[in-house]
Design a protein around this motif. Sequence first.
Motif, PDB file in Angstrom:
ATOM      1  N   THR A 134      28.854  36.078  40.526  1.00 36.82           N
ATOM      2  CA  THR A 134      28.920  35.486  41.870  1.00 36.82           C
ATOM      3  C   THR A 134      30.311  34.941  42.131  1.00 36.82           C
ATOM      4  O   THR A 134      30.873  35.121  43.216  1.00 36.82           O
ATOM      5  N   GLY A 135      30.856  34.270  41.125  1.00 34.45           N
ATOM      6  CA  GLY A 135      32.181  33.677  41.279  1.00 34.45           C
ATOM      7  C   GLY A 135      33.241  34.727  41.533  1.00 34.45           C
ATOM      8  O   GLY A 135      34.110  34.553  42.396  1.00 34.45           O
ATOM      9  N   ILE A 136      33.167  35.839  40.813  1.00 32.96           N
ATOM     10  CA  ILE A 136      34.170  36.894  40.984  1.00 32.96           C
ATOM     11  C   ILE A 136      34.108  37.451  42.401  1.00 32.96           C
ATOM     12  O   ILE A 136      35.135  37.624  43.062  1.00 32.96           O
ATOM     13  N   LEU A 137      32.895  37.685  42.887  1.00 31.74           N
ATOM     14  CA  LEU A 137      32.768  38.226  44.249  1.00 31.74           C
ATOM     15  C   LEU A 137      33.348  37.262  45.280  1.00 31.74           C
ATOM     16  O   LEU A 137      34.178  37.644  46.116  1.00 31.74           O
ATOM     17  N   LEU A 138      32.926  36.003  45.213  1.00 31.26           N
ATOM     18  CA  LEU A 138      33.381  35.041  46.221  1.00 31.26           C
ATOM     19  C   LEU A 138      34.873  34.772  46.090  1.00 31.26           C
ATOM     20  O   LEU A 138      35.580  34.643  47.093  1.00 31.26           O
ATOM     21  N   ALA A 139      35.373  34.678  44.846  1.00 33.37           N
ATOM     22  CA  ALA A 139      36.797  34.394  44.658  1.00 33.37           C
ATOM     23  C   ALA A 139      37.646  35.537  45.185  1.00 33.37           C
ATOM     24  O   ALA A 139      38.731  35.317  45.735  1.00 33.37           O
ATOM     25  N   LEU A 142      35.031  27.141  40.330  1.00 34.70           N
ATOM     26  CA  LEU A 142      35.635  28.372  39.820  1.00 34.70           C
ATOM     27  C   LEU A 142      36.198  29.210  40.962  1.00 34.70           C
ATOM     28  O   LEU A 142      37.297  29.766  40.852  1.00 34.70           O
ATOM     29  N   VAL A 143      35.456  29.285  42.065  1.00 36.20           N
ATOM     30  CA  VAL A 143      35.898  30.125  43.180  1.00 36.20           C
ATOM     31  C   VAL A 143      37.189  29.566  43.784  1.00 36.20           C
ATOM     32  O   VAL A 143      38.162  30.292  43.973  1.00 36.20           O
ATOM     33  N   LEU A 144      37.204  28.245  44.052  1.00 36.11           N
ATOM     34  CA  LEU A 144      38.397  27.661  44.658  1.00 36.11           C
ATOM     35  C   LEU A 144      39.604  27.827  43.751  1.00 36.11           C
ATOM     36  O   LEU A 144      40.707  28.116  44.205  1.00 36.11           O
ATOM     37  N   TYR A 145      39.388  27.635  42.444  1.00 34.39           N
ATOM     38  CA  TYR A 145      40.502  27.708  41.498  1.00 34.39           C
ATOM     39  C   TYR A 145      41.027  29.136  41.390  1.00 34.39           C
ATOM     40  O   TYR A 145      42.220  29.399  41.553  1.00 34.39           O
ATOM     41  N   THR A 146      40.121  30.082  41.132  1.00 39.55           N
ATOM     42  CA  THR A 146      40.557  31.453  40.895  1.00 39.55           C
ATOM     43  C   THR A 146      41.113  32.090  42.165  1.00 39.55           C
ATOM     44  O   THR A 146      42.047  32.883  42.103  1.00 39.55           O
ATOM     45  N   LEU A 195      38.853  37.966  34.164  1.00 37.10           N
ATOM     46  CA  LEU A 195      38.558  37.547  32.787  1.00 37.10           C
ATOM     47  C   LEU A 195      38.691  36.032  32.668  1.00 37.10           C
ATOM     48  O   LEU A 195      37.875  35.373  32.023  1.00 37.10           O
ATOM     49  N   ASN A 196      39.732  35.479  33.294  1.00 36.68           N
ATOM     50  CA  ASN A 196      39.906  34.031  33.244  1.00 36.68           C
ATOM     51  C   ASN A 196      38.715  33.321  33.847  1.00 36.68           C
ATOM     52  O   ASN A 196      38.255  32.313  33.304  1.00 36.68           O
ATOM     53  N   LEU A 197      38.216  33.850  34.957  1.00 36.52           N
ATOM     54  CA  LEU A 197      37.073  33.198  35.594  1.00 36.52           C
ATOM     55  C   LEU A 197      35.877  33.200  34.645  1.00 36.52           C
ATOM     56  O   LEU A 197      35.213  32.184  34.472  1.00 36.52           O
ATOM     57  N   ALA A 198      35.631  34.357  34.033  1.00 36.79           N
ATOM     58  CA  ALA A 198      34.488  34.439  33.120  1.00 36.79           C
ATOM     59  C   ALA A 198      34.655  33.443  31.976  1.00 36.79           C
ATOM     60  O   ALA A 198      33.709  32.769  31.570  1.00 36.79           O
ATOM     61  N   LYS A 199      35.884  33.336  31.461  1.00 34.11           N
ATOM     62  CA  LYS A 199      36.096  32.412  30.335  1.00 34.11           C
ATOM     63  C   LYS A 199      36.036  30.963  30.817  1.00 34.11           C
ATOM     64  O   LYS A 199      35.501  30.099  30.129  1.00 34.11           O
TER      65      LYS A 199
END
Lengths: 495, 539
Positions: free
Chosen positions: B112-117, B415-419, B474-478
């Motif tokens: 979810t984070g990857i999609l939104l980011a 995570l979304v805002l950061y990435t 990858l960073n987001l996942a980690k």
Amino acid sequence: MAPLTQSAAPPRPARPLLASALGWAQENVWATPWQALGNLALLLFAAWAFRGQLARAPLLASVIGALWLAGLLWLAANALGHRPDPLSQWLKERLFASPPSALLTLVIVLWLAAAARGLVSWAIVNASFAGKGEHTGATWGVIFANFKLFMVGQYPAGDLWRVWASLALAAALVAALVLVLGPLRGRLRPARRLLTALWLLSPVVIWLLLRGLSPGSPLPPVETRLWGGLLLTLILTVFAIVVSFPLGILLALGRRSQLPGVPAWLTALVVGGLAAYGLWTYTLPGWPHATTVLERVLLLWPLWLALAGVLFQRAYRGNVAAAASTVYIEFVRGVPLITVLFMAQIMLALFLPANFDIENAYRVMWGIALFSAAYLAENVRGGLQSIPKGQYEAADALGLSTLQQLRLVILPQALRVVIPPITGQFINLFKDTSLVTIVGLFDLLGIANVVIAQPDWLGLRREAYFFITVIYYLGCLAMAQTGYWLERRTGLGVR
Amino acid sequence: MPMGPDRLRSTAAIPFWRDVRVLGVLAQIALAIALVAGTAWLGRNLLAGISRLGSAQFLCADGSSHLRCLFNFMNLPASFDIGELPIDYETTDNYWRALQVGLLNTIKVSVTGILLATLLGAFTGIAVLSNNWLLRSLAHGYIDIIRNTPLLVQLFFLYYGVILALPAVSDSLRPGLGIYLSQRGIALPWPVFTGSMLPWLAFLLLALIQFQVLWLILGQREQATGRPTNRLAWAGLSALAVAAAGWFLVAGFNDNQAVLVSRGARVGQARSTLEGLEALVLDRLRIASLSPADLEQVGPEALQEAALKVCVVEGSPSEPNLARLLRARNIPFHMEDFDRADQATAAYAEGECDVFAAPRVVLAGERGTLENPAGHLLAGVSELPVVLSLPSLEGLNLAGGARLTPEFAALLFGLVLYTAAFIAEIVRAGILAVHRGQSEAARALGLTEGQRLQLVVLPQALRVIIPPLTSQYLNLAKNSSLAIAVGFPDLVAVTNTIMNQSGRAVQVIILVMLAYLSLSLAISALLNWYNRKMALVER
């Protein structure tokens, strides 16, 4: 055929106002149906935003609306008169470039003003600069009362001069460096040598100053669990930088090494022998007792060892240095820092002999440094890859030894190229030190959590986090500026 | 010749201690020995250290102790609670199941984070290049602040300073679009698929085929005549028409949903079930119609009293479906959720609710279990293939819709805002990397703006964007491992509990690292494949 030359064109009749406005709109507002639709949607959105702000802060919203309208009219008047002045130029370039841009400007200004109003009323107007009270804004007293905690944690007050001395030493070294590289450039060669030596020595000196010697001496020891706040954050960062930099270079060189590898027969002999021994002593006796698939997979470890040996010869042609560096780098980069920290905390004790105990702070420091080294290695490798082959060949032709080649020719060029990514990496490192909070150290973030757990300041999270956010931001800014300065000094991208 | 022929022809080989090749191999062997010796030393210490922890570390099923039973402890019951469950989990399940829950939670927040980011990052990256100075500066400021402060601080701030500082559920903030914001997290409207989704799916497939066929036919005509046909519009509109026709057919001619209602309520005598239900409520309220003006005259208590009480099975699509129909007719209602159909039937039999809403097949079976089946009627109601489940306040709880817990919401948005700030920089650099001449050439060829972006700019920009984008994913996942700071039960949090409870630190850490390594490998494999696909555009 029309005549090619024409007598003087008749003077253009002044178009009526309405027609010219319509013509402009035809071009810029509804040239295509999609554009018209988009502009209409944006207009409705801006109207909605304006109505919302008008209801909340009537005066501010109407002033903003009036200013926006005035700007628009000014621009229109100038455009009609074909007499652009600097103000309308500025407005057109930045705020009113197109109809959607103008609408966006209105919305952004409205919302920014609302946000600024909220922030100012929270942080200043309704805030108290002393203890908790009846006010609705921030309570900045939490910062003033706990300033020492934020800066150095529980470092003994009587020993604070040691922190000051360390700071003074660092400042003096920086000043000397600026002098030697700036005004005194090119002169004082011995001074440069001395300065380099002092720089290399300074981490040890500072560490001795802060950590102390034996109990009776003028520098009584200060346990690492008393270190905290910004001091601990800085120590973690500097330690990780100092350790991971050389380690990262070594790993990068290892990964790129072209050394002839271990011959295949030797690998086959050693690995095969080990695998056979393992099969004989572990797998065969244990096999009948194994009940699950997982147990069988684990029992077959000699087989996996043999497979690893084959892969090692295939992919790396027996190059131990390259294989070991690659595996280390890829492994570390594949896992999150927090697992490395947990591992350092829990497993380090198991990896070391029984009577060997290391303080938690040191474990975490090494964990961060070893983690950072893998990322740094990849950055340095990028730099090494940018050095053309001719440089190596020229150094060989000059008869330089491998070490001289690296020290005098390759590394100075490679490291210069990677100053920007390395700066970014160190900034990440600085930010990542906040993770030590999770493993129980009291760095800047950890101490903030301690401060807001005190009964007097219970729950003042926003104030504390706001304060440390500013510190982290300034720290990152300083590091980035140093990076730019280094880039300029070394003439990156110019020479 | 400066050197004598003897020197040149000298057959004396280089002594092996000065031969680079031999020295290299020797160095490698020395390194290998050092590595093996070091590993062996660490391994011995490790084994000794583990044995200090007790002999239960390698306990096998048969009671003996052997290294092969390293992971056998994972079959023990976990006996701890997990806050968020993407799959069924009981405290009696074993540690493997708990690990699975943690891994799925990590995957859930990462994907979810990857999609939104990506969305937010692309938007911000374009905003940075906007011709509006304010928008540009705003995007710059956002990127600058986010990139220069630690993610962990941002997470703490979001979780404690923002989400937990929201009002209680009963005073939830309602920013519009049916969204509820409160201390207990975020509730959003969410589409729910009903039983008639399957037939509609067939129509969707048909629409897809229709689109393809028309696209090809019009393409051939374009080739033949040289005149542009508006391919996308025709193919798209016809596909939409097929899908819409399917929607109305499926919605009009399905017989899936029904309500179980007593014959005494006389719902069956009305023209439609809904009218019958309306009459039922009108009777109780003693008013002429359910218009807002008439409802105004009735007090809130009386309205509460007279509201239609509906029994439903929790999570069944019958609930949002009936709620939609009742809302459309302005019929006041109250939903009672039950875990199983038989519980709902029992409640209905005891008169706790007026109707029991469920799929017809379920109701037919349940009616048979009632004392007097003939006294109850199955009244059909219409059903749409997809219904929007709206969150609503039921007492002190939120019901319906998709609900994000505060932990998940804080972690996801953090995570979304950061990435996204990092992705924005990558997107900006990628777009700037396409030379201006490319755009100018595209315009000179007479391509439209859309064609220019689609055919010239984006393919070239994507080639620059994808490699650094991979490392951001990858960073987001980690970074999702920071979940432990806000109490979201991700892989690290769950395994930490396992570690503390079972006392098997080494085994658990091995499992965690393996899980993250495979996750990283999966993401980078996926994006490498995409990268290769994009790179094929190159000469």
